[in-house]
Design an enzyme around this catalytic site. Structure first.
Site, PDB file in Angstrom:
ATOM      1  N   SER A  59      -8.272  -1.545  -2.896  1.00  0.00           N
ATOM      2  CA  SER A  59      -8.956  -0.255  -2.821  1.00  0.00           C
ATOM      3  C   SER A  59      -9.994  -0.095  -3.927  1.00  0.00           C
ATOM      4  O   SER A  59     -11.106   0.362  -3.671  1.00  0.00           O
ATOM      5  CB  SER A  59      -7.946   0.899  -2.918  1.00  0.00           C
ATOM      6  OG  SER A  59      -7.192   0.976  -1.746  1.00  0.00           O
ATOM      7  N   TYR A  90      -2.217  -1.432   8.485  1.00  0.00           N
ATOM      8  CA  TYR A  90      -3.449  -2.171   8.747  1.00  0.00           C
ATOM      9  C   TYR A  90      -3.779  -2.177  10.235  1.00  0.00           C
ATOM     10  O   TYR A  90      -2.913  -1.923  11.066  1.00  0.00           O
ATOM     11  CB  TYR A  90      -3.308  -3.618   8.261  1.00  0.00           C
ATOM     12  CG  TYR A  90      -3.354  -3.748   6.765  1.00  0.00           C
ATOM     13  CD1 TYR A  90      -4.576  -3.728   6.095  1.00  0.00           C
ATOM     14  CD2 TYR A  90      -2.200  -3.884   6.026  1.00  0.00           C
ATOM     15  CE1 TYR A  90      -4.634  -3.845   4.721  1.00  0.00           C
ATOM     16  CE2 TYR A  90      -2.244  -3.995   4.646  1.00  0.00           C
ATOM     17  CZ  TYR A  90      -3.458  -3.982   3.994  1.00  0.00           C
ATOM     18  OH  TYR A  90      -3.513  -4.088   2.638  1.00  0.00           O
ATOM     19  N   ASP A 146      -3.552  -0.864  -6.740  1.00  0.00           N
ATOM     20  CA  ASP A 146      -4.189  -1.246  -5.481  1.00  0.00           C
ATOM     21  C   ASP A 146      -5.622  -1.747  -5.729  1.00  0.00           C
ATOM     22  O   ASP A 146      -6.593  -0.994  -5.664  1.00  0.00           O
ATOM     23  CB  ASP A 146      -4.169  -0.031  -4.540  1.00  0.00           C
ATOM     24  CG  ASP A 146      -4.688  -0.356  -3.163  1.00  0.00           C
ATOM     25  OD1 ASP A 146      -5.224  -1.469  -2.977  1.00  0.00           O
ATOM     26  OD2 ASP A 146      -4.568   0.499  -2.276  1.00  0.00           O
ATOM     27  N   GLN A 196      -0.021   2.711  -5.920  1.00  0.00           N
ATOM     28  CA  GLN A 196      -1.423   3.114  -5.788  1.00  0.00           C
ATOM     29  C   GLN A 196      -2.283   2.707  -6.982  1.00  0.00           C
ATOM     30  O   GLN A 196      -3.416   2.260  -6.818  1.00  0.00           O
ATOM     31  CB  GLN A 196      -1.506   4.624  -5.613  1.00  0.00           C
ATOM     32  CG  GLN A 196      -2.324   5.000  -4.409  1.00  0.00           C
ATOM     33  CD  GLN A 196      -2.110   6.442  -3.991  1.00  0.00           C
ATOM     34  OE1 GLN A 196      -1.564   7.247  -4.753  1.00  0.00           O
ATOM     35  NE2 GLN A 196      -2.536   6.770  -2.800  1.00  0.00           N
ATOM     36  N   ARG A 217       0.875  -1.197   0.000  1.00  0.00           N
ATOM     37  CA  ARG A 217       0.000   0.000   0.000  1.00  0.00           C
ATOM     38  C   ARG A 217       0.907   1.241   0.000  1.00  0.00           C
ATOM     39  O   ARG A 217       0.927   2.014   0.953  1.00  0.00           O
ATOM     40  CB  ARG A 217      -0.906   0.006   1.208  1.00  0.00           C
ATOM     41  CG  ARG A 217      -1.989  -1.064   1.383  1.00  0.00           C
ATOM     42  CD  ARG A 217      -2.795  -1.498   0.282  1.00  0.00           C
ATOM     43  NE  ARG A 217      -4.157  -1.107   0.090  1.00  0.00           N
ATOM     44  CZ  ARG A 217      -5.219  -1.435   0.800  1.00  0.00           C
ATOM     45  NH1 ARG A 217      -5.104  -2.103   1.895  1.00  0.00           N
ATOM     46  NH2 ARG A 217      -6.419  -1.069   0.431  1.00  0.00           N
TER      47      ARG A 217
HETATM   48  P1  NAD Z   1      -9.329  -3.223   5.759  1.00  0.00           P
HETATM   49  O1  NAD Z   1     -10.310  -3.643   4.714  1.00  0.00           O
HETATM   50  O2  NAD Z   1      -8.247  -4.143   6.146  1.00  0.00           O
HETATM   51  O3  NAD Z   1     -10.175  -2.906   7.105  1.00  0.00           O
HETATM   52  C1  NAD Z   1     -11.251  -1.989   7.081  1.00  0.00           C
HETATM   53  C2  NAD Z   1     -11.172  -1.081   8.288  1.00  0.00           C
HETATM   54  O4  NAD Z   1     -11.540  -1.807   9.461  1.00  0.00           O
HETATM   55  C3  NAD Z   1      -9.787  -0.507   8.573  1.00  0.00           C
HETATM   56  O5  NAD Z   1      -9.841   0.898   8.508  1.00  0.00           O
HETATM   57  C4  NAD Z   1      -9.468  -1.030   9.964  1.00  0.00           C
HETATM   58  O6  NAD Z   1      -8.715  -0.098  10.723  1.00  0.00           O
HETATM   59  C5  NAD Z   1     -10.852  -1.231  10.541  1.00  0.00           C
HETATM   60  N1  NAD Z   1     -10.917  -2.092  11.727  1.00  0.00           N
HETATM   61  C6  NAD Z   1     -10.242  -3.236  11.995  1.00  0.00           C
HETATM   62  N2  NAD Z   1     -10.598  -3.718  13.209  1.00  0.00           N
HETATM   63  C7  NAD Z   1     -11.525  -2.862  13.712  1.00  0.00           C
HETATM   64  C8  NAD Z   1     -12.271  -2.821  14.922  1.00  0.00           C
HETATM   65  N3  NAD Z   1     -12.132  -3.739  15.868  1.00  0.00           N
HETATM   66  N4  NAD Z   1     -13.119  -1.802  15.096  1.00  0.00           N
HETATM   67  C9  NAD Z   1     -13.267  -0.832  14.150  1.00  0.00           C
HETATM   68  N5  NAD Z   1     -12.601  -0.812  12.988  1.00  0.00           N
HETATM   69  C10 NAD Z   1     -11.729  -1.815  12.770  1.00  0.00           C
HETATM   70  O7  NAD Z   1      -8.717  -1.783   5.475  1.00  0.00           O
HETATM   71  P2  NAD Z   1      -8.360  -1.062   4.105  1.00  0.00           P
HETATM   72  O8  NAD Z   1      -9.485  -0.269   3.643  1.00  0.00           O
HETATM   73  O9  NAD Z   1      -7.815  -2.090   3.171  1.00  0.00           O
HETATM   74  O10 NAD Z   1      -7.207  -0.109   4.566  1.00  0.00           O
HETATM   75  C11 NAD Z   1      -6.094  -0.647   5.293  1.00  0.00           C
HETATM   76  C12 NAD Z   1      -4.953   0.351   5.392  1.00  0.00           C
HETATM   77  O11 NAD Z   1      -4.364   0.574   4.134  1.00  0.00           O
HETATM   78  C13 NAD Z   1      -5.354   1.709   5.901  1.00  0.00           C
HETATM   79  O12 NAD Z   1      -4.332   2.214   6.712  1.00  0.00           O
HETATM   80  C14 NAD Z   1      -5.441   2.542   4.681  1.00  0.00           C
HETATM   81  O13 NAD Z   1      -5.300   3.923   4.918  1.00  0.00           O
HETATM   82  C15 NAD Z   1      -4.274   1.972   3.931  1.00  0.00           C
HETATM   83  N6  NAD Z   1      -4.337   2.250   2.498  1.00  0.00           N
HETATM   84  C16 NAD Z   1      -3.249   2.801   1.912  1.00  0.00           C
HETATM   85  C17 NAD Z   1      -3.276   3.066   0.569  1.00  0.00           C
HETATM   86  C18 NAD Z   1      -2.071   3.650  -0.109  1.00  0.00           C
HETATM   87  O14 NAD Z   1      -1.244   4.235   0.518  1.00  0.00           O
HETATM   88  N7  NAD Z   1      -1.942   3.447  -1.393  1.00  0.00           N
HETATM   89  C19 NAD Z   1      -4.394   2.778  -0.181  1.00  0.00           C
HETATM   90  C20 NAD Z   1      -5.502   2.223   0.462  1.00  0.00           C
HETATM   91  C21 NAD Z   1      -5.453   1.943   1.815  1.00  0.00           C
END
Ligand code: NAD
Length: 382
Positions: A133, A228, A130, A127, A122
């Site tokens: 996303s 994560y 991804d 990006q 990530r």
């Molecule tokens: P994901 O699908 O793994 O999880 C969804 C959300 O659930 C997350 O925000 C997580 O913090 C939350 N979660 C987990 N346990 C929880 C709990 N007990 N209670 C409440 N919420 C809870 O997440 P995602 O959408 O794939 O994103 C994961 C990470 O990747 C994030 O930090 C996001 O900002 C990052 N990301 C980075 C990029 C990039 O830099 N290119 C792109 C997309 C996402």
């Protein structure tokens, strides 16, 4: 290099891994593209549309899987498909490797070089690749439309001759990519939105979308490597539930999106909490395929619990196959740009994206997390 686009066979899968626009780009670069007959039909891309941009339509499944240098998919790779892949060939797709390490082992046993779209780092450079996303965006958007359609109320505030309608109250749990898209969509529909996540960074992101952040003070580290979420301790989970109970009981719609990679989804909404919700309220659980964030969720089903409609969605991106396929296609195309040089496959494992996404190579599982997951599963069986 021969690149094959497989037809998805999983029940309910309507997406395709590469759309004709992306194929046109690859053909121009000198890649020979094979498309399994009918691969794009369920996402409204005809065989003819692929032929017009220079692809070959292949009806013989054995030839397509067995002779291509690279096979791409979007839906889950089936066990039977593993054995159709050419030994020494390359596979690119969603492999859910932390939850299904045995499948990666079978790919390694066939000496397939396998790339998992879930494992693309990530990072800013990655990006455009991804796919988690691109697909989570679709899921977050669609979840809100499902909630709005199921709710026996309006979402927006309305001032009419027949009186004023109060806006619906939506609670989004988990503010990752899907959650943020759900917040934005619910706001566009005029709902009052609250949201919650255990990662502190999300507070500002939630607020910037016009939603109220529900603060649950957690006295432990909640972020793992890669940004994560970490799995919470039992005490922190209990504390979270206590704080959230009141917000859940007043919500008209709850959208849950919380996930922890490689783990069962955390239970955020217990049966007792559902019992305290108003009859007619709706829960849409995007984590249904990982056990669900709500205790009442049944994956792939809509169940009623004390008058509350609990919808356990599965593979929502597939329900919007045109944009889900187009965006995934852009992700795959961007990844292929790193893999193809002078019309040939050229895998540079010094590249952090190529190395990060690779889960099997030279007969071995190459990712430590996947190896650990396999060991854990094997010892659980013994
Ligand atoms: P994901 O699908 O793994 O999880 C969804 C959300 O659930 C997350 O925000 C997580 O913090 C939350 N979660 C987990 N346990 C929880 C709990 N007990 N209670 C409440 N919420 C809870 O997440 P995602 O959408 O794939 O994103 C994961 C990470 O990747 C994030 O930090 C996001 O900002 C990052 N990301 C980075 C990029 C990039 O830099 N290119 C792109 C997309 C996402």
């Amino acid at each position: 290099m021969k690149l094959a686009i497989a037809k998805e066979v999983e029940a309910g899968e309507r997406r395709v891994a590469l759309v004709p626009d992306a194929v046109a780009r690859l053909v121009k670069q000198g890649v020979e593209v094979w498309v399994q007959a009918g691969a794009g039909a369920k996402s409204f891309f005809s065989d003819l549309a692929y032929e017009e941009v220079g692809a070959k339509i292949i009806a013989d499944t054995g030839m397509l899987w067995g002779e291509a240098d690279v096979v791409v998919k979007i839906g889950a790779l089936q066990e039977t498909e593993v054995y159709q892949l050419r030994e020494g060939g390359v596979f690119i797709g969603f492999l859910n490797p932390l939850a299904n390490p045995a499948l990666v082992q079978r790919l390694a046993d066939r000496r397939v070089t396998a790339f998992s779209m879930e494992m693309i780092p990530r990072t800013s450079r990655a990006q455009s690749m991804d796919a988690l996303s691109s697909q989570a965006n679709v899921a977050g958007y669609k979840a809100v439309l499902i909630a709005a359609a199921a709710l026996p109320k309006y979402f927006p505030m309305l001032t009419t001759a027949a009186g004023t309608i109060r806006p619906a109250k939506v609670l989004v749990m988990g503010a990752g990519v899907a959650g943020l898209q759900a917040i934005a969509t619910a706001r566009r529909l005029g709902a009052v939105v609250e949201a919650f996540d255990i990662r502190p960074d999300t507070k500002e992101q939630v607020q910037s979308l016009g939603a109220k952040f529900v603060d649950v003070e957690l006295k432990e580290e909640t972020v793992a490597t890669g940004g994560y979420a970490k799995e919470l301790s039992e005490a922190a989970k209990e504390h979270t539930r206590q704080v959230l109970t009141q917000h859940i009981s007043t919500a008209d719609a709850v959208i849950t999106t919380a996930r922890v990679p490689g783990k069962k989804a955390p239970v955020l909404v217990t049966r007792e909490m559902v019992s305290q919700m108003k009859p007619g309220s709706v829960i849409v659980d995007l984590a249904a395929d990982q056990g669900g964030n709500c205790e009442c969720t049944e994956a792939g089903k809509e169940v009623e619990w004390n008058g509350v409609n609990v919808i356990g969605t599965i593979n929502l991106p597939s329900s919007m196959p045109v944009h889900a396929s187009e965006t995934y296609s852009k992700n795959i195309l961007a990844l292929l740009q790193l893999m193809v040089k002078d019309k040939e496959l050229n895998l540079n494992f010094e590249d952090d994206i190529i190395a990060g996404a690779c889960v099997a190579r030279n007969g071995e599982i190459t990712n430590q997390g996947v190896r650990d997951a396999l060991t854990a599963q094997t010892s659980a069986v013994i």
